[in-house]
Each structure stands twice: as structure tokens, then as C-alpha cells.
Write a protein that holds these residues in place. Structure first.
Motif, PDB file in Angstrom:
ATOM      1  N   ILE A   1      -2.272   3.983  -3.500  1.00  0.00           N
ATOM      2  CA  ILE A   1      -2.088   2.955  -4.526  1.00  0.00           C
ATOM      3  C   ILE A   1      -1.906   1.622  -3.799  1.00  0.00           C
ATOM      4  CG2 ILE A   1      -0.613   2.191  -6.452  1.00  0.00           C
ATOM      5  CD1 ILE A   1       0.354   5.235  -6.458  1.00  0.00           C
ATOM      6  N   SER A   2      -2.592   0.615  -4.269  1.00  0.00           N
ATOM      7  CA  SER A   2      -2.467  -0.677  -3.588  1.00  0.00           C
ATOM      8  C   SER A   2      -2.471  -1.816  -4.583  1.00  0.00           C
ATOM      9  CB  SER A   2      -3.619  -0.860  -2.603  1.00  0.00           C
ATOM     10  OG  SER A   2      -4.845  -0.864  -3.298  1.00  0.00           O
ATOM     11  N   ASN A   3      -1.902  -2.876  -4.171  1.00  0.00           N
ATOM     12  CA  ASN A   3      -1.930  -4.097  -4.965  1.00  0.00           C
ATOM     13  C   ASN A   3      -2.353  -5.233  -4.038  1.00  0.00           C
ATOM     14  OD1 ASN A   3      -1.568  -6.005  -6.929  1.00  0.00           O
ATOM     15  ND2 ASN A   3       0.630  -6.237  -6.528  1.00  0.00           N
TER      16      ASN A   3
ATOM     17  N   ILE B   1       0.877  -1.184   0.000  1.00  0.00           N
ATOM     18  CA  ILE B   1       0.000   0.000   0.000  1.00  0.00           C
ATOM     19  C   ILE B   1       0.911   1.230   0.000  1.00  0.00           C
ATOM     20  CG2 ILE B   1      -1.822   1.272   1.216  1.00  0.00           C
ATOM     21  CD1 ILE B   1      -2.440  -1.347   2.774  1.00  0.00           C
TER      22      ILE B   1
ATOM     23  N   ASP C   1     -10.931   3.127   2.496  1.00  0.00           N
ATOM     24  CA  ASP C   1     -11.911   3.704   1.562  1.00  0.00           C
ATOM     25  C   ASP C   1     -13.230   4.031   2.240  1.00  0.00           C
ATOM     26  OD1 ASP C   1     -11.048   4.378  -0.890  1.00  0.00           O
ATOM     27  OD2 ASP C   1     -11.345   2.411  -1.801  1.00  0.00           O
TER      28      ASP C   1
ATOM     29  N   LYS D   1      -3.319  10.287  -3.074  1.00  0.00           N
ATOM     30  CA  LYS D   1      -3.459   8.981  -3.740  1.00  0.00           C
ATOM     31  C   LYS D   1      -3.130   7.850  -2.783  1.00  0.00           C
ATOM     32  CE  LYS D   1      -2.713   9.345  -8.696  1.00  0.00           C
ATOM     33  NZ  LYS D   1      -1.755   9.158  -9.787  1.00  0.00           N
TER      34      LYS D   1
ATOM     35  N   ASN E   1      -6.004  -3.880  -6.091  1.00  0.00           N
ATOM     36  CA  ASN E   1      -6.787  -2.659  -6.060  1.00  0.00           C
ATOM     37  C   ASN E   1      -8.235  -2.955  -6.483  1.00  0.00           C
ATOM     38  OD1 ASN E   1      -7.248   0.105  -5.840  1.00  0.00           O
ATOM     39  ND2 ASN E   1      -6.887   0.416  -8.020  1.00  0.00           N
ATOM     40  N   PRO E   2      -9.276  -2.606  -5.767  1.00  0.00           N
ATOM     41  CA  PRO E   2      -9.240  -1.912  -4.481  1.00  0.00           C
ATOM     42  C   PRO E   2      -8.823  -2.855  -3.352  1.00  0.00           C
ATOM     43  CG  PRO E   2     -11.505  -2.458  -5.043  1.00  0.00           C
ATOM     44  CD  PRO E   2     -10.665  -2.898  -6.190  1.00  0.00           C
ATOM     45  N   ILE E   3      -8.241  -2.243  -2.350  1.00  0.00           N
ATOM     46  CA  ILE E   3      -7.706  -3.039  -1.241  1.00  0.00           C
ATOM     47  C   ILE E   3      -8.809  -3.533  -0.304  1.00  0.00           C
ATOM     48  CG2 ILE E   3      -7.299  -1.138   0.361  1.00  0.00           C
ATOM     49  CD1 ILE E   3      -4.437  -3.129   0.223  1.00  0.00           C
ATOM     50  N   LYS E   4      -9.922  -2.832  -0.284  1.00  0.00           N
ATOM     51  CA  LYS E   4     -10.952  -3.108   0.732  1.00  0.00           C
ATOM     52  C   LYS E   4     -11.435  -4.557   0.753  1.00  0.00           C
ATOM     53  CE  LYS E   4     -15.373  -2.364   0.239  1.00  0.00           C
ATOM     54  NZ  LYS E   4     -15.972  -3.543  -0.398  1.00  0.00           N
TER      55      LYS E   4
END
Lengths: 295, 226
Positions: B58-60, B2, B49, B56, B62-65
Motif C-alpha cells: 500500500i502506498s501513498n 509505503i 511493481d 499487499k 498509488n501507484p508509487i512507480k
């Protein structure tokens, strides 16, 4: 609090109350002119309003603030205030049995606290898919007993209308399960998009409400098999209202359903085909409202 | 991973988070410390979120939720929902199927009782169990040790170690420094909406001394105890 809600909606409370009285009279006159079920709808509507006022946490809050004796006085006053307009119209229409029943239930619902006397974990058939029906059923189980008892009475006195009313009562109780918006967290946790989330909520509600309403529907179907069409029509109408309340709730989410939505729902009670337009409209609105939580 | 870039958050005219830049890598445990109102919970809500923000994240993935287990400071429970049903609700939400929820009850909670009747610590343990069973890759634990008994404290510490070994990312806040130094790889100090200090494991003791000095100063002497 009601005044504040009117003000939030941009309507002067005085004007809002005046409009409500006009609306109430208009719907009442129309209802009694158009349908033979009017007095049952009437009873049902009054019971729903009073049911909302007996919400557990609200009652507990009042109890903490005012104590046992004062709580009973307040609850009695609230229920009588809600019931009086309905009672007046029922008496005016010479529906004395319904008026008496409403008066008795008004007092019972105000004075008897079914919840605090039963301090155990109640089993429900809905535990695999919490939460609306598990919580709702535990809070209102006694109303289902009333509905089933009414269905049995309807059969024994050969009153089909009362039987249909008891089935609608079951649906009306399930509508109340969706009256308050849940915390954002309980929407956020779902890993589906808004459309799938709404469809899942609706399918659960349809399935579980069927579990609760089916005993009455089957009973009526057996004893009034020649009226199966009417029974099914009311059953599907019950589902339609439930769907409408769900999408209505999320169309306003995270806020509570607003006055305009409430008026449209009331109009649908008056003219159910409106639901055909209202449900898709509210579904799209719900999708947009939920988009920030469900990606 | 993240990555947070230039994150700011305002409530009206009050700026709660100011230009936050930080990266959370996989397989690491991060501690966020700061006084009450420093912006920790708001930061967690932004990552999750649950709040709009400027900047910003940024996550991998995405979305992280959908891969994030969020333990709130004060988990909310519906009236008349049992512990087991609460867990069922949370795992259903992630399409996870578990038959033997009772067997996974590592904190020995009374799962058939209404969760709203649980104590603060029990509620926290229930909420933690539920997010662990969701099979998340990322965890945000807002004060996980708060109100929890010693035995459970030890279990939670070991759980965090286990999550780290499994390559999961854990971000946690706590007001108890020892729990952070036991579990974290990095600690970040948040003050008035900005990160003012970030330290790695080797410097934890110096951070603790600094914080002690900052918090206590001459306050105890001012009491004039003899």
C-alpha cells in the motif's frame, strides 16, 4: 538459435524451413507478377536482413570469440547465405543490375566495419527525444547516405522507381530501430498509461522518420510533381509500416516479436491494406502487454 | 508512505521473499542489508511493481512507480547513447523539462560521451543524477556506493541527507556498513527472504558487532596466519 525459436513456437525446424522456402517462393512469384517495384523490394528485404546481422554487439561478440580473420569469414558466410535466395531469383528474373548491386553490398556489409573506425560522439537531430532514433541513426547512418545517393542517382537517370525505392529504404532502416525489445526499466520509467506510451512512441517515430525521409520525398516531389500522389501514398505506407512494427514490438513485449507476427508483417508487405486491420489489433495487444509496467 | 503486508515472492518453487511486513515512512532513510541472494533486489523490484507478488503493498501516492526513482545495482545503458541523452530520456519519461542539464552535472561526468563507455562508478553516478532530476518523492538505491570513488561517495552521502531533510523516503542497500550507519535511520537485516532483525540508529553499533561476529567467527583463525 533459429531452430530453438521454431521449437519454441511449436513448429518442427524441418517443417519450418520447408514452409519458409514455400513462403519465399510464393511471395517472390506474386511480387514480380504484381508490381514493377519487385526487384527494389527484393534488394531492400535482403539488405534489412543483412543489416540485422551486422548489429554492433553481435559483431563485437563474434570478434571476441573468433578474432578478426574468422569474424570476416563468418560474416561473409552469413551474408551470402541470406543473399543467395534473393540473388537466384533476381538472376532468374534477369534483373542483373540489382543482382550485381546486391552481391557487392553483401560483401561490403560483411567486410567493412563502419562503427569501430568512427570513435566519436555523432551528432543527431534526435537528442531531445532519445532513444530509438538517436541510437538507430548512429548505428545505420551510412545506409542513409546510400539511400540519399540512390535518390540523387534516380533523378539523374530519370528513374522514378529507384527514387521511390530510396524513400522506402529510409523507412525500412527506421523499422530496424524497433527490432529489439528494450529492458523493462526503460518502459517502467514512464509515468503514462499504455495507450499514451504507445501514442508517444508512434508520434516520435512518425516525426523523426519524416525528418529522414522528407529530403527524398521533396526531391521526388520537385522532379516528379505529376506523381505526387504516388509519392505521398508510399510515404504514408512507410509510416503505416513503422507504426505496425512499433505496436508489433510491444504486442510481444518483453519477448521478441514472434514468428506469427513476422508472418503477418510479411503478408502486409505483400498486401499493405492488411495494415488497416493489423495495426489496431496489435495496438490493443500491446496495451494489454504493457499494462503490468504502465499503470 | 509505503506499507508492505505479507509480501511473498516465488521463482518457480524457490521462495525468495517470505511474508515480509514493513513500513517505510516519509522523511526517513532505510537500509536493507543481507548476504548475496538474500532477496534485497527482488524486494526492491516488488516495491517498484517490476515483479508480481503475493501480499499487499500500500502506498501513498498509488501507484508509487510514477514517484519512485530506482537505481539498479548495475544500471543498463544503450550502446551509442550519451550521458546527456540518458538523462534526457529519464526526465522526458516523467514529463520534466530541464534546459541546463550540464549545470546539474554534480559528478562532473563527460555527458557528451557515450554512457556505455563509462566506468562502473560513472554509470552509477549518471543513473543517480538522472533519477534525482526526475523529481521523485521516493528513492530505492540498490548499492549506490558500489564502485564509486571517495569524493563521489561523500557527495552521495550528503545527497541522501538532503533528500531526508526534504521529506523524501530513501530505501537503500549496501554491503558497506559505515555508509549505512552514516545515512540510515533504520537498518533491516534480510536473511533467506525474511527480515530477521530491525534496528534503529542508537543500536547500529551493536548490529555491526553482531554482523562482524556472524561473518567472521573463527574463519580468519582457520587460515593459520602467523
Amino acid at each position: 538459435m533459429t531452430n530453438r525459436r521454431f521449437e519454441d513456437a511449436g513448429i518442427h525446424p524441418g517443417l519450418a524451413y520447408f514452409l519458409l522456402v514455400i513462403l519465399f517462393l510464393g511471395i517472390s512469384i506474386y511480387l514480380f507478377e504484381k508490381t514493377e517495384f519487385a526487384e527494389y523490394f527484393y534488394l531492400l528485404s535482403a539488405l534489412i536482413i543483412m543489416g540485422n546481422l551486422s548489429e554492433t554487439r553481435r559483431t563485437e561478440f563474434l570478434k571476441i570469440c573468433f578474432g578478426d580473420e574468422k569474424l570476416k569469414e563468418i560474416r561473409l558466410l552469413e551474408n551470402i547465405t541470406c543473399a543467395v535466395p534473393f540473388l537466384i531469383f533476381l538472376v532468374y528474373k534477369q534483373c542483373f543490375i540489382s543482382a550485381t548491386l546486391l552481391a557487392i553490398l553483401t560483401i561490403i556489409l560483411a567486410l567493412v566495419n563502419f562503427r569501430t573506425s568512427l570513435n566519436y560522439t555523432m551528432w543527431t537531430p534526435f537528442s531531445k527525444r532519445p532513444f530509438e532514433f538517436t541510437v538507430g541513426f548512429r548505428n545505420t547512418f551510412y545506409l542513409f547516405f546510400i539511400a540519399y545517393a540512390l535518390a540523387a542517382i534516380a533523378i539523374s537517370v530519370n528513374n522514378f522507381n529507384l527514387g521511390v525505392f530510396s524513400m522506402l529504404l529510409v523507412f525500412a532502416i527506421t523499422l530496424s530501430f524497433y527490432s529489439n525489445p528494450e529492458k523493462e526499466y526503460f518502459v517502467w520509467i514512464h509515468n503514462v498509461n499504455a495507450t499514451k506510451f504507445l501514442l508517444s512512441k508512434i508520434s516520435t517515430a512518425v516525426l523523426f522518420s519524416a525528418v529522414l525521409a522528407m529530403p527524398v520525398a521533396i526531391l521526388l516531389g520537385i522532379f516528379y510533381y505529376h506523381k505526387i500522389g504516388i509519392i505521398l501514398l508510399f510515404f504514408f505506407t512507410g509510416w503505416a509500416f513503422l507504426t505496425c512494427v512499433i505496436v508489433g514490438k510491444y504486442a510481444a513485449y518483453p519477448d521478441e516479436m514472434n514468428l506469427i507476427q513476422g508472418i503477418f508483417l510479411a503478408l502486409s508487405l505483400w498486401f499493405p491494406p492488411l495494415l488497416i486491420l493489423l495495426i489496431p489489433f496489435l495496438f490493443i495487444k500491446s496495451k494489454n502487454r504493457l499494462r503490468y509496467l504502465l499503470k | 508512505m509505503i506499507e508492505i503486508k505479507n509480501l511473498s515472492k516465488k521463482f518457480g518453487s524457490h521462495e525468495v521473499l517470505k511474508n515480509i511486513n514493513i513500513q517505510f515512512d516519509n522523511g526517513k532513510v532505510y537500509g536493507i542489508v543481507g548476504e548475496n541472494g538474500a532477496g534485497k533486489t527482488t524486494l526492491f523490484r516488488c516495491i517498484s511493481d517490476l515483479e508480481d507478488y503475493d501480499g499487499k503493498i500500500i502506498s501513498n501516492p498509488n501507484p508509487i512507480k510514477n514517484h519512485l526513482g530506482l537505481l539498479l545495482t548495475e544500471p543498463f545503458f544503450f550502446q551509442k547513447i550519451t550521458g546527456k541523452e540518458y538523462i534526457q530520456l529519464l526526465i522526458n519519461a516523467r514529463n520534466i523539462h530541464i534546459d541546463d542539464i550540464e549545470a546539474r552535472n554534480i559528478f562532473d561526468l563527460p555527458l557528451n560521451q557515450y554512457a556505455s563507455t563509462y566506468s562502473t562508478g560513472m554509470k552509477k553516478k549518471l543513473a543517480l543524477t538522472a533519477i534525482l532530476l526526475q523529481g521523485n518523492d521516493y528513492f530505492i538505491l540498490d548499492e549506490p556506493f558500489n564502485g564509486v570513488d571517495i569524493k563521489s561517495n561523500i557527495i552521495i552521502t550528503e545527497l541522501i541527507h538532503k533528500l531526508k531533510d526534504m521529506g523524501k523516503t530513501v530505501i537503500l542497500s549496501s554491503h558497506i556498513f559505515s555508509t549505512l550507519s552514516d545515512t540510515c535511520d533504520e537498518i533491516h537485516l534480510l536473511s533467506q527472504g525474511s527480515f530477521v532483525r530491525s534496528v534503529e540508529k542508537s543500536d547500529f553499533s551493536s548490529l555491526e558487532s553482531e554482523m562482524k561476529e556472524l561473518a567472521i567467527g573463527t574463519k580468519i583463525d582457520r587460515l593459520g596466519l602467523t
